[in-house]
Design a protein around this motif. Sequence first.
Motif, PDB file in Angstrom:
ATOM      1  N   SER A  28      31.654  51.985  39.717  1.00  0.00           N
ATOM      2  CA  SER A  28      33.147  50.549  40.641  1.00  0.00           C
ATOM      3  C   SER A  28      32.726  49.277  40.222  1.00  0.00           C
ATOM      4  O   SER A  28      34.233  49.034  40.245  1.00  0.00           O
ATOM      5  CB  SER A  28      32.385  51.049  42.039  1.00  0.00           C
ATOM      6  N   LEU A  29      31.810  48.706  39.293  1.00  0.00           N
ATOM      7  CA  LEU A  29      32.020  47.559  38.982  1.00  0.00           C
ATOM      8  C   LEU A  29      32.660  47.310  37.453  1.00  0.00           C
ATOM      9  O   LEU A  29      33.770  46.944  36.995  1.00  0.00           O
ATOM     10  CB  LEU A  29      30.584  47.066  38.532  1.00  0.00           C
ATOM     11  N   GLU A  30      32.901  48.634  37.113  1.00  0.00           N
ATOM     12  CA  GLU A  30      33.618  48.701  35.452  1.00  0.00           C
ATOM     13  C   GLU A  30      34.947  49.065  36.218  1.00  0.00           C
ATOM     14  O   GLU A  30      36.191  48.568  35.557  1.00  0.00           O
ATOM     15  CB  GLU A  30      33.105  49.931  34.883  1.00  0.00           C
ATOM     16  N   ILE A  31      35.616  49.311  37.173  1.00  0.00           N
ATOM     17  CA  ILE A  31      36.848  49.931  37.664  1.00  0.00           C
ATOM     18  C   ILE A  31      36.894  48.210  37.830  1.00  0.00           C
ATOM     19  O   ILE A  31      38.796  48.802  37.929  1.00  0.00           O
ATOM     20  CB  ILE A  31      36.809  50.837  38.930  1.00  0.00           C
ATOM     21  N   THR A  32      36.380  47.458  39.191  1.00  0.00           N
ATOM     22  CA  THR A  32      37.163  46.229  39.603  1.00  0.00           C
ATOM     23  C   THR A  32      37.310  45.135  38.436  1.00  0.00           C
ATOM     24  O   THR A  32      36.372  44.628  37.645  1.00  0.00           O
ATOM     25  CB  THR A  32      36.460  45.895  40.675  1.00  0.00           C
TER      26      THR A  32
END
Length: 165
Positions: free
Chosen positions: A53-57
Amino acid sequence: MECQESLERISEYIDGELGETEYEEIRVHLLSCQNCQNMAREFQMLQERVQQSLEITPIPIDLEQRILISIKREQARISKQRVFTIITLVLMGSPLLLLSPFILRIVHLFYTTGYAFWRVKTVLLMQLPTATSWGIGVTFFFLSIMGIYTMRVLFRGSRFKEVSL
């Protein structure tokens, strides 16, 4: 190692934050305990989901600049509020201070030192009877209190907040 100890340190185990001996003890325990293995797997999956989720945002490139600008704006706003509060207090407190009997004595002291402004005001105020001076002082006291109350009511719903000095 027992399950309770292992479960307390499982997050540190997965994050690689343990020393060699503690890491080895938990690894050996996980080989022999199915419940702790399941818990470790769940922690690992949770960590992977958080990382994904950190990589997506995407993080905006100018995020640091925007944060610094926001901080400067907030500091400027607080500074303006502080100046506004000081000016308001001075304007509202002036009549009370200038016409109280105690301050009249201080004004009389300034009179003796030769300040022309204080001399004229003192002479004018000393010409009034004592009861009139007290009446003016009390009147301005109540007017000041009413002014403070009115200002608070007027600014209650606004962006201005009280600033304690």
